[in-house]
Design an enzyme around this catalytic site. Structure first.
Site, PDB file in Angstrom:
ATOM      1  N   GLU A   1     -38.169  -3.886 -79.018  1.00  0.00           N
ATOM      2  CA  GLU A   1     -37.702  -2.496 -78.935  1.00  0.00           C
ATOM      3  C   GLU A   1     -38.872  -1.520 -79.033  1.00  0.00           C
ATOM      4  O   GLU A   1     -39.687  -1.596 -79.949  1.00  0.00           O
ATOM      5  CB  GLU A   1     -36.690  -2.183 -80.031  1.00  0.00           C
ATOM      6  CG  GLU A   1     -36.077  -0.793 -79.867  1.00  0.00           C
ATOM      7  CD  GLU A   1     -34.912  -0.537 -80.811  1.00  0.00           C
ATOM      8  OE1 GLU A   1     -34.048   0.299 -80.479  1.00  0.00           O
ATOM      9  OE2 GLU A   1     -34.857  -1.174 -81.883  1.00  0.00           O
TER      10      GLU A   1
ATOM     11  N   ASP B   1     -39.659 -12.856 -76.122  1.00  0.00           N
ATOM     12  CA  ASP B   1     -39.179 -11.874 -75.145  1.00  0.00           C
ATOM     13  C   ASP B   1     -37.664 -12.013 -75.018  1.00  0.00           C
ATOM     14  O   ASP B   1     -37.131 -12.516 -74.022  1.00  0.00           O
ATOM     15  CB  ASP B   1     -39.872 -12.102 -73.806  1.00  0.00           C
ATOM     16  CG  ASP B   1     -39.600 -10.978 -72.817  1.00  0.00           C
ATOM     17  OD1 ASP B   1     -38.967  -9.978 -73.212  1.00  0.00           O
ATOM     18  OD2 ASP B   1     -40.018 -11.095 -71.650  1.00  0.00           O
TER      19      ASP B   1
ATOM     20  N   ASP C   1     -31.640   2.869 -78.067  1.00  0.00           N
ATOM     21  CA  ASP C   1     -30.287   3.401 -78.167  1.00  0.00           C
ATOM     22  C   ASP C   1     -30.287   4.828 -77.640  1.00  0.00           C
ATOM     23  O   ASP C   1     -31.225   5.263 -76.976  1.00  0.00           O
ATOM     24  CB  ASP C   1     -29.810   3.350 -79.624  1.00  0.00           C
ATOM     25  CG  ASP C   1     -30.859   3.924 -80.573  1.00  0.00           C
ATOM     26  OD1 ASP C   1     -31.516   4.925 -80.210  1.00  0.00           O
ATOM     27  OD2 ASP C   1     -31.044   3.373 -81.677  1.00  0.00           O
TER      28      ASP C   1
ATOM     29  N   HIS D   1     -35.538  -4.409 -75.342  1.00  0.00           N
ATOM     30  CA  HIS D   1     -34.308  -3.989 -76.026  1.00  0.00           C
ATOM     31  C   HIS D   1     -34.080  -2.500 -75.726  1.00  0.00           C
ATOM     32  O   HIS D   1     -34.522  -1.609 -76.461  1.00  0.00           O
ATOM     33  CB  HIS D   1     -34.460  -4.216 -77.530  1.00  0.00           C
ATOM     34  CG  HIS D   1     -33.231  -3.868 -78.327  1.00  0.00           C
ATOM     35  ND1 HIS D   1     -32.259  -4.784 -78.653  1.00  0.00           N
ATOM     36  CD2 HIS D   1     -32.821  -2.696 -78.870  1.00  0.00           C
ATOM     37  CE1 HIS D   1     -31.317  -4.205 -79.364  1.00  0.00           C
ATOM     38  NE2 HIS D   1     -31.629  -2.922 -79.506  1.00  0.00           N
TER      39      HIS D   1
END
Length: 619
Positions: free
Chosen positions: A571, A562, A168, A514
């Site tokens: 992540e 995956d 993020d 991710h």
């Protein structure tokens, strides 16, 4: 009138008129007899003994007197000429060798740990926030977060810079600080290895990017503060579909939603971790006195604040508590105090770090299932290893010896729990140690343990200690280093999946990480808050490869999916990658060991205080 006698004597010829022929004849006979009675040399004898047919003009053999020996002149000249000729030939050959271009044999390829290190450091380049440096070398990244802090009306100051935590765009200062502390620790111990790998300047620039940002998060020029910035951005999606860093799937460069700033007014854990970061970095940058002094001053201010304003930064159900909840601040007191002692040499910090009461509160005597697990939340094990170093190499003695000895023994016990001969922690069938007891995202804990094991084995080697005891059994340092290698080898591909969990390393690695920036193409189009969902949910590999990212890892059965939307598998995080970098540098290259002295550069010479005398005997 005088002439020369051919037999070697002087000859006087008189022209007086009174001399008769008989007189001359008698005189000559006398001279002849005198000449014949003399010893002739070799040359003169050769003249007399010459055969009648010999030509009168034949050259005679000549000699050279060298002082200690007489040699033939011809032989002498031939020898001198030969020596000069050989010398000229050698000189000509050397001139040709130097002037003619030739290829050097290429150096041996770097070992697998060094190759992985180059890639693991690149992850931090991909996570940078703010105006990117010219040579960031991540083509799909650009400037981002340029209004951080300025757009929040409660702060109204620049908080640009630092690192995004994971997939993020949130800047969590607690794990970010821990990541920078880990990198600094690895540089302090293995700077020669970093330099040999060509990565010393790179890793130092990574650390400075983090510390420059952290200095902005509080009043670093003051001696006393009352607040610290704990987080920038928001991830809680439980309050409805409000745009934030977790609800939206956008490239950081395109973010247009509000990014709130979280400040804390009683956050001992965050303040002490940040103090540890700045203190450790001050040792890394000790050659830049002004910057190092600035870091030390900031560390002192933070630690003082943390000690005075007690509290956890993540209390009260705030956004930090959801993602990086701190369970205690006592271990950060131990961690921060230890690093401040190394950075300043001030014994008051060592007195605090070796206080039995602090060790008790930090959990040194509790045990429990997570004892020996080193992470962004629990710094006890790292502190024990760090202070064991002090005892091994400086041995400050009384009054610190009691706790230092305890920590040293406890460190040995923790190392025993890492070995496969004991059942303190489970292992997968593939051999991965389960330090988080089968919960998701295991690799961040594994790399920290691998680093501590490899580092402690180097401590023992540097102190001429061949190993340590686990109960009655003695184990060599090679056993401990072997544990570290097996765990890192698992991550690099020696696992049942035959997959490297380090992106960009090996033939097979995760392709659907991710990560917002890696999953959205840089094609000139701006994708809004929900516009990136099609990229998030796509089954295709990421258009951008985030080289060096260590993903969360497999499950307790060695399984791995995956899948981009499953962050428990795919992540990466700052803290995880920092531990990986530290482990890789400790294992990489030739066995050069640690830098024994740099960490002690600020500590004055020690004169241990003798213990007090025993009390008087009473009958």
């Amino acid at each position: 009138m005088f002439g020369r006698d051919p037999w070697g004597g002087p000859l006087e010829i008189s022209n007086a008129d009174s001399a008769t022929d008989d007189d001359r004849s008698r005189n000559l006979q006398e001279y002849d007899r005198a000449a014949l009675s003399r010893q002739l040399d070799e040359t003169q004898q050769s003249w007399l003994l010459a055969a009648p047919g010999d030509p009168a003009g034949k050259k005679k053999k000549r000699y050279v007197d060298l002082g200690c020996v007489v040699v033939s002149r011809k032989l002498f000249l031939w020898t001198v000429g030969s020596v000069l000729g050989v010398g000229l030939l050698i000189g000509l050959i050397m001139l040709i060798v130097k002037t003619v271009p030739h290829r050097h044999r290429p150096p041996p390829p770097p070992d697998e740990y060094t190759q992985a290190l180059h890639k693991a450091l690149m992850f931090f380049n991909a996570q940078r926030s703010g105006p990117l440096p010219k040579h960031n070398n991540v083509s799909w990244r650009g400037n981002s977060g340029m209004k951080d802090g300025l757009s929040d009306n409660t702060v109204k100051r620049s908080l640009v810079g630092g690192y995004y935590d994971a997939g993020d765009a949130i800047k969590f200062n607690f794990p970010m600080s821990f990541a920078m502390t880990m990198l600094s620790w690895s540089v302090i111990e293995y700077s020669a290895k970093y330099e040999a790998a060509g990565e010393l300047d790179h890793v130092k620039s990574i650390i400075k990017w983090g510390t420059d940002y952290l200095l902005k998060t509080f009043n670093s020029s003051a001696d006393t503060i009352d607040r610290i910035v704990a987080q920038i951005g928001e991830g809680d999606t439980s309050k409805g579909p409000n745009p934030n860093d977790h609800y939206c799937w956008m490239r950081p460069e395109d973010i247009d939603y509000p990014r709130p700033v979280y400040e804390c007014h009683g956050c001992s854990d965050l303040a002490s971790e940040m103090a540890a970061t700045l203190a450790a970095a001050s040792i890394v940058f000790k050659d830049s006195k002004s910057y190092s002094d600035k870091l030390v001053h900031g560390a002192k201010t933070l630690f003082k604040y943390g000690r005075q304003e007690r509290g956890r930064y993540s209390s009260g159900g705030t956004d930090p508590a959801i993602f990086y909840n701190s369970t205690s601040y006592w271990d950060e007191f131990l961690w921060g105090g230890s690093w401040l002692y190394f950075a300043t040499g001030n014994s008051s910090y060592l007195q605090l770090a070796t206080a039995p009461g602090l060790a008790k509160h930090a959990g040194a005597f509790w045990g429990g299932p997570d004892y020996g697990v080193f992470s962004w939340d629990s710094k006890l094990t790292g502190s024990q290893v760090l202070l064991s170093r002090l005892r091994l190499f400086l041995s400050p003695g009384y009054p610190y010896e009691e706790i230092l000895s305890t920590f040293h023994n406890q460190t040995g016990n923790v190392m025993c729990t890492y070995l496969p001969y004991f059942n303190s922690f489970n292992r997968t069938k593939g051999g991965l140690i389960q330090l988080n007891h089968g919960r998701p995202q295991p690799l961040q804990y594994v790399v920290n343990a691998a680093f501590l094991a490899s580092l402690f084995s180097d401590y023992l080697d540097a102190s001429d200690t061949p190993g340590w005891y686990c109960g009655p059994n003695f184990y060599s340092t090679d056993v401990l280093r072997g544990f570290a290698k097996t765990q890192i080898d698992y991550i690099l591909g020696n696992n049942p999946q035959k997959m490297s969990y380090l992106v960009g390393y090996g033939k097979r690695f995760p392709k659907r990480v991710h990560h917002r920036g890696a999953s959205i193409p840089k094609n000139g189009n701006k994708y809004g808050c929900k516009g990136g969902y099609k990229w998030r949910d796509s089954k295709k590999p990421n258009p951008n490869t985030i080289v060096g990212a260590m993903v969360a890892g497999p499950d307790k059965h060695d399984g791995f999916k995956d899948v981009r939307t499953n962050y428990n598998y795919t992540e990466p995080t700052l803290a995880g990658n920092a531990g990986l970098v530290a482990a890789l540098i400790s294992l990489s290259g030739v066995k050069t060991g640690i830098d024994k002295n740099t960490i002690f550069s600020a500590i004055p010479p020690m004169f241990p205080t003798p213990p007090p005398p025993p009390s008087a005997w009473k009958p």
